[in-house]
Enzyme design. Structure first.
Site, short mmCIF file in Angstrom:
data_model
loop_
_atom_site.label_atom_id
_atom_site.label_comp_id
_atom_site.label_asym_id
_atom_site.label_seq_id
_atom_site.Cartn_x
_atom_site.Cartn_y
_atom_site.Cartn_z
CE LYS A 1 -3.81 -2.24 2.49
NZ LYS A 1 -4.60 -2.27 3.75
CG PHE B 1 14.83 -6.53 6.88
CD1 PHE B 1 15.50 -7.74 6.82
CD2 PHE B 1 14.86 -5.82 8.07
CE1 PHE B 1 16.18 -8.25 7.93
CE2 PHE B 1 15.53 -6.31 9.18
CZ PHE B 1 16.19 -7.53 9.12
CG ASP C 1 6.33 -12.29 9.72
OD1 ASP C 1 6.61 -12.56 10.90
OD2 ASP C 1 5.17 -12.29 9.28
CG ASP D 1 4.76 -16.20 10.54
OD1 ASP D 1 5.34 -16.55 11.59
OD2 ASP D 1 4.23 -15.08 10.40
NE ARG E 1 3.87 -10.89 3.35
CZ ARG E 1 3.47 -10.64 4.60
NH1 ARG E 1 2.55 -9.72 4.83
NH2 ARG E 1 3.97 -11.33 5.62
CG ASP F 1 3.24 -12.19 17.08
OD1 ASP F 1 2.36 -12.81 17.71
OD2 ASP F 1 3.09 -11.84 15.90
CE LYS G 1 4.84 -9.15 13.80
NZ LYS G 1 4.23 -10.48 13.88
CG PHE H 1 -3.57 1.01 12.32
CD1 PHE H 1 -4.34 1.50 11.27
CD2 PHE H 1 -2.71 -0.05 12.08
CE1 PHE H 1 -4.26 0.95 10.00
CE2 PHE H 1 -2.62 -0.61 10.81
CZ PHE H 1 -3.40 -0.11 9.77
CG ASP I 1 -5.55 -4.60 10.65
OD1 ASP I 1 -6.15 -4.02 9.74
OD2 ASP I 1 -4.74 -5.52 10.45
CG ASP I 2 -5.76 -7.37 16.30
OD1 ASP I 2 -5.11 -7.53 15.26
OD2 ASP I 2 -5.22 -7.30 17.43
#
Length: 400
Positions: free
Chosen positions: A92, A132, A137, A141, A146, A208, A234, A277, A281-282
């Site tokens: 974005k 990066f 990540d 994960d 992506r 996390d 994070k 924010f 989002d959650d």
């Protein structure tokens, strides 16, 4: 599967041509960044993004020219180009463009070609930092996609070479900072800010990873306090504080001592704003429809340490807690439904509505501690309320 050496485009724009592009294209607008995002037309937003993307074409060629100048082989240069093109410009770009927006607000007028370019370089340094983080990540994960395409490490011939590619994306930040800001009075400030922010984000990632691994669910490790730490370290530092602090340094705002320090004040506003924010989002991951948010929420099945599950855990009865323990983090649609039922029963929607209003009032109260005329000495660039209001206006009551 695709060969990474064939993923790159062939757009090459030299730094010396940038002023011509800026002056003669349809992108030469009258301070478009000063307009609230909500009032911008889709066409204006697209033009603003395209102008920012032109700068990526310039800095990509700077990086590759330096790479080739070190005598690197052609296949390594092609790989590096592919790494940059695949991982950096496709998001974005909100973080990067926020640097330009903030510099314009602080200056109070349209930027010169050189000012725009330097602000955009700092913005792209944030996007390189983001790339990066994301490449790394995705490996940690074991992610599959992506931004609508396979994760970089999942492309043929890439694999764990992506670890080194992530390091190169990070290294590019410091090459660009040295090239464009070495002679400025705030060069060391930029270096320290990027190093500190990177470290903070990695701390958040550690918390996390050990709290909510996707393959091992243990809700006893979850808590609203743990969630707060993850979100602040994070997300909030690099997504909210970093863009504004970079713009402040470029604009000539210097750190001071005591309650007159604009950086401490900015941090006190932007970290809670970043927390708001992420909680938003959650919440949208749970409550938003795919048509509304543009994706299917996966926090429940992915065992995410989200605000929703932590809120539910704080208010659940023993029976509801048992349901959550048995069903959270399972790759099963029926289990996900049972978790969502508990979310509804404990009133996650209502609690979020209360939280949002409280967060908005609290952040507005912090913003209003900035004097109406701005914080700073007369004759100097001052920190303005508008910097923070522009962020808050983009976020408050958003639906996607």
């Amino acid at each position: 599967m695709m060969d990474p050496s064939k993923l790159s485009g062939d757009c090459k724009i030299k730094r010396s041509t940038y002023s011509y592009i800026h002056a003669h294209s349809v992108l030469s607008l009258s301070s478009p960044s000063l307009l609230p995002t909500s009032t911008m037309s889709a066409e204006l937003k697209a033009q603003k993004r395209q102008k920012f993307e032109h700068v990526f074409s310039v800095i990509r060629e700077e990086l590759l020219t330096h790479f080739d100048g070190e005598g690197m082989p052609k296949d390594a240069s092609q790989w590096y180009r592919s790494n940059l093109d695949y991982n950096v410009p496709g998001g974005k770009l909100n973080r990067g463009m926020s640097v330009v927006d903030t510099v314009e607000i602080l200056k109070g007028s349209a930027l010169t070609d050189d000012e725009y370019f330097k602000a955009a370089v700092l913005g792209w340094c944030i996007e390189l930092l983001q790339a990066f983080f994301l490449v790394s990540d995705d490996i940690m994960d074991s992610s599959v996609t992506r931004r609508g395409q396979p994760c970089w490490y999942r492309n043929e011939h890439v694999g764990l070479i992506a670890i080194n590619d992530a390091f190169m994306l990070e290294g590019a930040i410091y090459f660009l900072l040295k090239k464009h800001f070495r002679s400025t009075s705030y060069y060391v400030d930029l270096l320290e800010l990027f190093h500190e922010t990177t470290y903070q984000t990695e701390i958040g990632q550690l918390i996390d990873l050990i709290t909510a691994p996707e393959d091992h669910v243990d809700l006893n490790k979850f808590s609203l306090e743990k969630h707060r730490l993850i979100v602040i370290y994070k997300t909030a530092y690099y997504s909210f504080y970093l863009p504004v602090a970079l713009a402040m340094y470029m604009s000539g705002i210097r750190p001071t001592s005591g309650d007159k320090d604009g950086y401490a004040l900015a941090r006190s506003i932007l970290i809670p704003l970043g927390e708001y924010f992420q909680i938003q989002d959650d919440y949208l991951d749970f409550a938003g429809t795919p048509e509304q948010i543009g994706k299917i929420g996966t926090d429940i099945i992915d065992n995410k340490c989200s605000w929703c599950i932590n809120t539910a855990l704080a208010y659940a009865t023993p029976e509801q807690r048992a349901v959550l323990d048995q069903n959270y983090g399972r790759k099963d649609a029926e289990a996900e439904k049972k978790v969502k039922t508990v979310f509804e029963e404990v009133g996650v929607r209502q609690k979020y509505a209360v939280y949002e209003e409280d967060a908005y009032k609290r952040i507005m109260g912090l913003i209003e501690t900035i004097p109406a005329g701005g914080l700073g000495q007369d004759g100097e660039v001052k920190l303005k309320r508008e910097v923070f209001k522009s962020f808050l206006d983009k976020i408050y009551k958003r639906q996607k």
